[in-house]
Write a protein that holds these residues in place. Structure first.
Motif, PDB file in Angstrom:
ATOM      1  N   PRO A 150     -91.849 -24.060-109.786  1.00 52.31           N
ATOM      2  CA  PRO A 150     -91.065 -23.420-110.555  1.00 52.31           C
ATOM      3  C   PRO A 150     -89.595 -23.706-110.281  1.00 52.31           C
ATOM      4  O   PRO A 150     -88.728 -23.611-111.167  1.00 52.31           O
ATOM      5  CB  PRO A 150     -91.427 -22.112-110.741  1.00 52.31           C
ATOM      6  N   ALA A 151     -89.392 -23.777-108.769  1.00 48.93           N
ATOM      7  CA  ALA A 151     -87.925 -23.720-108.445  1.00 48.93           C
ATOM      8  C   ALA A 151     -87.202 -25.202-108.749  1.00 48.93           C
ATOM      9  O   ALA A 151     -86.123 -25.182-108.941  1.00 48.93           O
ATOM     10  CB  ALA A 151     -87.913 -23.814-106.797  1.00 48.93           C
ATOM     11  N   GLU A 152     -88.330 -26.141-109.087  1.00 55.45           N
ATOM     12  CA  GLU A 152     -87.720 -27.507-109.423  1.00 55.45           C
ATOM     13  C   GLU A 152     -87.697 -27.554-110.939  1.00 55.45           C
ATOM     14  O   GLU A 152     -86.869 -28.176-111.442  1.00 55.45           O
ATOM     15  CB  GLU A 152     -88.466 -28.421-108.722  1.00 55.45           C
ATOM     16  N   LEU A 153     -88.829 -27.155-111.539  1.00 55.19           N
ATOM     17  CA  LEU A 153     -88.969 -27.194-112.889  1.00 55.19           C
ATOM     18  C   LEU A 153     -89.581 -25.747-113.493  1.00 55.19           C
ATOM     19  O   LEU A 153     -90.722 -25.491-113.309  1.00 55.19           O
ATOM     20  CB  LEU A 153     -90.016 -28.319-113.218  1.00 55.19           C
ATOM     21  N   PRO A 154     -88.536 -24.912-114.151  1.00 51.88           N
ATOM     22  CA  PRO A 154     -89.048 -23.561-114.445  1.00 51.88           C
ATOM     23  C   PRO A 154     -90.363 -23.511-115.375  1.00 51.88           C
ATOM     24  O   PRO A 154     -90.264 -24.133-116.226  1.00 51.88           O
ATOM     25  CB  PRO A 154     -87.932 -22.955-115.061  1.00 51.88           C
ATOM     26  N   ASN A 155     -91.203 -22.846-114.984  1.00 52.14           N
ATOM     27  CA  ASN A 155     -92.642 -22.528-115.841  1.00 52.14           C
ATOM     28  C   ASN A 155     -93.370 -21.586-115.274  1.00 52.14           C
ATOM     29  O   ASN A 155     -92.855 -20.606-114.343  1.00 52.14           O
ATOM     30  CB  ASN A 155     -93.550 -23.761-115.560  1.00 52.14           C
ATOM     31  N   VAL A 156     -94.183 -21.142-116.205  1.00 48.92           N
ATOM     32  CA  VAL A 156     -95.032 -19.965-115.727  1.00 48.92           C
ATOM     33  C   VAL A 156     -96.689 -20.483-115.684  1.00 48.92           C
ATOM     34  O   VAL A 156     -97.533 -19.624-116.012  1.00 48.92           O
ATOM     35  CB  VAL A 156     -95.067 -18.948-116.883  1.00 48.92           C
ATOM     36  N   GLY A 157     -97.005 -21.704-115.252  1.00 51.39           N
ATOM     37  CA  GLY A 157     -98.374 -22.174-114.878  1.00 51.39           C
ATOM     38  C   GLY A 157     -98.733 -22.490-116.141  1.00 51.39           C
ATOM     39  O   GLY A 157     -98.264 -22.934-117.224  1.00 51.39           O
ATOM     40  N   SER A 158    -100.275 -22.122-116.543  1.00 49.51           N
ATOM     41  CA  SER A 158    -100.745 -22.547-117.672  1.00 49.51           C
ATOM     42  C   SER A 158    -100.295 -21.670-118.630  1.00 49.51           C
ATOM     43  O   SER A 158    -100.299 -20.309-118.630  1.00 49.51           O
ATOM     44  CB  SER A 158    -102.450 -22.225-117.349  1.00 49.51           C
ATOM     45  N   PHE A 159     -99.751 -22.275-119.787  1.00 50.97           N
ATOM     46  CA  PHE A 159     -99.154 -21.297-121.106  1.00 50.97           C
ATOM     47  C   PHE A 159    -100.368 -20.568-121.781  1.00 50.97           C
ATOM     48  O   PHE A 159    -100.096 -19.861-122.424  1.00 50.97           O
ATOM     49  CB  PHE A 159     -98.220 -22.070-121.729  1.00 50.97           C
ATOM     50  N   PHE A 160    -101.534 -21.391-121.883  1.00 52.63           N
ATOM     51  CA  PHE A 160    -102.756 -20.872-122.765  1.00 52.63           C
ATOM     52  C   PHE A 160    -103.931 -20.574-121.861  1.00 52.63           C
ATOM     53  O   PHE A 160    -104.166 -21.318-120.951  1.00 52.63           O
ATOM     54  CB  PHE A 160    -103.246 -21.987-123.798  1.00 52.63           C
ATOM     55  N   LYS A 161    -104.802 -19.904-122.367  1.00 53.12           N
ATOM     56  CA  LYS A 161    -106.029 -19.720-121.542  1.00 53.12           C
ATOM     57  C   LYS A 161    -106.995 -20.694-121.877  1.00 53.12           C
ATOM     58  O   LYS A 161    -106.792 -21.535-123.120  1.00 53.12           O
ATOM     59  CB  LYS A 161    -106.671 -18.144-122.019  1.00 53.12           C
ATOM     60  N   ASN A 162    -107.946 -21.314-121.211  1.00 49.72           N
ATOM     61  CA  ASN A 162    -108.756 -22.065-121.696  1.00 49.72           C
ATOM     62  C   ASN A 162    -109.875 -21.414-122.816  1.00 49.72           C
ATOM     63  O   ASN A 162    -110.484 -20.519-122.342  1.00 49.72           O
ATOM     64  CB  ASN A 162    -109.717 -22.937-120.420  1.00 49.72           C
ATOM     65  N   PRO A 163    -109.884 -21.958-123.999  1.00 48.32           N
ATOM     66  CA  PRO A 163    -110.715 -21.084-125.046  1.00 48.32           C
ATOM     67  C   PRO A 163    -112.164 -21.326-124.576  1.00 48.32           C
ATOM     68  O   PRO A 163    -112.771 -22.304-124.421  1.00 48.32           O
ATOM     69  CB  PRO A 163    -110.324 -21.841-126.233  1.00 48.32           C
ATOM     70  N   VAL A 164    -112.901 -20.240-124.983  1.00 48.99           N
ATOM     71  CA  VAL A 164    -114.676 -20.267-125.075  1.00 48.99           C
ATOM     72  C   VAL A 164    -114.838 -20.419-126.520  1.00 48.99           C
ATOM     73  O   VAL A 164    -114.614 -19.454-127.154  1.00 48.99           O
ATOM     74  CB  VAL A 164    -114.985 -19.054-124.297  1.00 48.99           C
ATOM     75  N   VAL A 165    -115.760 -21.420-126.672  1.00 50.48           N
ATOM     76  CA  VAL A 165    -116.541 -21.477-128.160  1.00 50.48           C
ATOM     77  C   VAL A 165    -118.091 -21.218-128.006  1.00 50.48           C
ATOM     78  O   VAL A 165    -118.367 -21.594-126.975  1.00 50.48           O
ATOM     79  CB  VAL A 165    -116.130 -22.887-128.751  1.00 50.48           C
ATOM     80  N   GLY A 166    -118.732 -20.890-129.001  1.00 51.61           N
ATOM     81  CA  GLY A 166    -119.894 -20.875-129.351  1.00 51.61           C
ATOM     82  C   GLY A 166    -120.612 -21.963-129.139  1.00 51.61           C
ATOM     83  O   GLY A 166    -120.113 -23.200-129.312  1.00 51.61           O
ATOM     84  N   GLU A 167    -121.965 -22.200-129.108  1.00 51.30           N
ATOM     85  CA  GLU A 167    -122.910 -23.382-128.832  1.00 51.30           C
ATOM     86  C   GLU A 167    -122.729 -24.225-130.006  1.00 51.30           C
ATOM     87  O   GLU A 167    -122.392 -25.427-129.834  1.00 51.30           O
ATOM     88  CB  GLU A 167    -124.198 -22.821-128.918  1.00 51.30           C
ATOM     89  N   SER A 168    -122.719 -23.689-131.359  1.00 56.71           N
ATOM     90  CA  SER A 168    -122.574 -24.560-132.384  1.00 56.71           C
ATOM     91  C   SER A 168    -121.182 -25.192-132.557  1.00 56.71           C
ATOM     92  O   SER A 168    -121.219 -26.474-133.075  1.00 56.71           O
ATOM     93  CB  SER A 168    -123.240 -23.938-133.756  1.00 56.71           C
ATOM     94  N   ALA A 169    -120.219 -24.454-132.325  1.00 56.54           N
ATOM     95  CA  ALA A 169    -118.817 -25.076-132.519  1.00 56.54           C
ATOM     96  C   ALA A 169    -118.568 -26.057-131.448  1.00 56.54           C
ATOM     97  O   ALA A 169    -118.098 -27.212-131.593  1.00 56.54           O
ATOM     98  CB  ALA A 169    -117.790 -23.977-132.131  1.00 56.54           C
ATOM     99  N   HIS A 170    -119.474 -25.978-130.149  1.00 55.06           N
ATOM    100  CA  HIS A 170    -119.391 -26.714-129.211  1.00 55.06           C
ATOM    101  C   HIS A 170    -119.883 -28.207-129.525  1.00 55.06           C
ATOM    102  O   HIS A 170    -119.528 -29.414-129.348  1.00 55.06           O
ATOM    103  CB  HIS A 170    -119.937 -26.229-128.001  1.00 55.06           C
ATOM    104  N   GLN A 171    -121.215 -27.938-130.127  1.00 51.83           N
ATOM    105  CA  GLN A 171    -121.929 -29.115-130.700  1.00 51.83           C
ATOM    106  C   GLN A 171    -121.046 -29.836-131.507  1.00 51.83           C
ATOM    107  O   GLN A 171    -121.175 -31.110-131.628  1.00 51.83           O
ATOM    108  CB  GLN A 171    -123.177 -28.907-131.161  1.00 51.83           C
ATOM    109  N   ALA A 172    -120.479 -29.127-132.471  1.00 56.30           N
ATOM    110  CA  ALA A 172    -119.662 -30.098-133.599  1.00 56.30           C
ATOM    111  C   ALA A 172    -118.500 -30.648-133.040  1.00 56.30           C
ATOM    112  O   ALA A 172    -118.340 -31.924-133.332  1.00 56.30           O
ATOM    113  CB  ALA A 172    -119.257 -28.812-134.555  1.00 56.30           C
TER     114      ALA A 172
END
Ligand code: FAD
Ligand code: EPU
Length: 335
Positions: free
Chosen positions: A228-250
């Motif tokens: 951050p001292a070189e390039l201001p940021n807050v780390g990951s901006f989004f969470k890694n999303p969790v999806v259900g079995e069927s959405a994952h398959q699709a």
């Protein structure tokens, strides 16, 4: 108590270097000073913003209330029968400094969490995690001050209702408590977590020493994440999303190279992969941008504002929804 200052710029107190001011600002380095600050805000009917190192928040506009910068310090080591050691750190201690202190004193278990920016007091708020360990795996209890009654309360692990980048302090009890110290259960011979995919390539051998594990985590992080001292940021901006079995398959059917892994309740998708595939990596949007090495990190290239960052985040969310039918949740706290 340090003096209460007025109209203080928060740029140097936020790792995104946000050009906003706090109406009132105070540093507190003792419990009694913290209580005085809370009484001041109560008397004046002010909103409160509790600040560690400002590495996980976005502030859109000038904050009209009191910003309290926590500087409570101190570490207490309490050996237990049987070899385990309880280590209590005050909320204002630097997280990485604390991890290093533990390593150097033979108190093991936190090595995978090296180099995460921020203070000890903020670490339970989103249950910080990296490289296969979350603080819920090492924490025993914490002590927090009720913002209304000014009473201290102890929280057990179960009381904290920890989840992935989540806790009771982000949910049900949000803005109700200020964490003043956190107690961890460490040990001279803690088992080492070395099986995390992105870590193995940085380890010198399959059975590294705690120092080798710590060094590997630091090296992996330095290679991927902008300082951050070189390039201001807050780390990951989004969470890694969790999806259900069927959405994952699709999704797998349409995107055979999708990066995902099974977790309780479904499959966790690598949000960085989705954003990267959608072509956002390295994209510049005025004064803000998507980091060129890690698409999950949004950066402030100079005079960007919280509003600029959130506008870019919104565009990314809309695009990921349209392309993948996946909802991205913002990780840092928005004010
Ligand atoms: P702040 O940003 O100051 O505060 C965050 C929120 O917590 C605010 O709502 C604030 O009011 C509240 N808060 C702060 N202190 C207290 C307290 N004592 N009591 C009650 N509420 C409080 N996070 C991870 O989990 N894993 C990572 O690998 C990781 N990597 C990162 C890499 C980079 C380069 C950056 C910039 C951030 C990263 N983060 C990561 C996010 C961040 O480091 C953590 O969330 C950290 O715990 C935030 O600490 P802080 O002191 O800066 O909190
Ligand atoms: N990926 C891409 N392109 C990108 C970025 C990532 O294809 O631009 C792919 C990678 O190749 C990899 C996968 O996505 O296969 C995951 O990437 P990475 O290992 O970098 O981890 P991450 O999921 O992006 C998470 C945490 C980090 C934590 C690391 C290590 C979240 C939201 N982020 O990142 O935490 O340090 O794992 O455990 O869970 C934070 O919370 O701020 C944070 C930095």
């Amino acid at each position: 108590m340090h003096p209460i200052q007025e109209q203080v710029s928060l740029a140097e107190y936020t790792t995104l270097r946000l050009p906003v001011r706090a109406r009132y600002f105070v540093r507190v380095s003792s419990l009694s000073a913290l209580k005085d600050a809370l009484r001041f805000s109560q008397d004046k009917g002010l909103q409160l913003l509790v600040l560690g190192e400002g590495s996980n928040l976005v502030i859109r506009e000038d904050f009209p209330g009191l910003c309290v910068k926590l500087e409570l310090s101190g570490v207490k080591v309490d050996p237990q029968p049987g070899g385990a050691v309880q280590v209590t750190a005050a909320a204002g201690e630097s997280w990485h400094g604390f991890v290093l202190y533990c390593l150097e004193h033979g108190l093991h278990g936190l090595e995978n969490l090296a180099l995460i920016p921020g203070c000890v007091g903020a670490s339970p708020v989103q249950n910080v995690g990296a490289y296969g360990v979350e603080i819920k795996d090492r924490m025993l209890a914490l002590s927090a001050l009720d913002r209304q009654t000014l009473q201290l309360r102890s929280f057990t692990l179960a009381d904290c209702e920890f989840g992935y980048r989540d806790s009771v302090f982000k949910g049900r009890l949000r803005d109700r408590y200020i964490i003043v110290s956190v107690t961890f259960l460490l040990s001279a011979n803690a088992s080492r977590v070395t099986n995390y995919g992105g870590l193995r390539e940085w380890l010198p051998c399959s059975d590294p020493s705690p120092r080798e594990l710590f060094d590997a985590v630091c090296a992996a992080r330095r290679a991927k994440l902008p300082a951050p001292a070189e390039l201001p940021n807050v780390g990951s901006f989004f969470k890694n999303p969790v999806v259900g079995e069927s959405a994952h398959q699709a999704l797998l059917k349409r995107f055979p190279r999708l990066v995902s892994y099974p977790v309780a309740g479904g499959f966790k998708l690598a949000a960085g992969w989705l954003i990267d595939q959608a072509g956002w990596k390295g994209k510049i949007d005025g004064a803000v941008a998507v980091h060129r090495n890690q698409a999950l990190v949004l950066v402030n290239q100079g005079d960007g504002t919280g509003v600029d960052i959130l506008r870019l985040a919104g565009r990314i969310q809309a695009d990921i929804r349209q392309r993948f039918d996946v909802e991205l949740e913002i990780e840092p706290r928005i004010y």
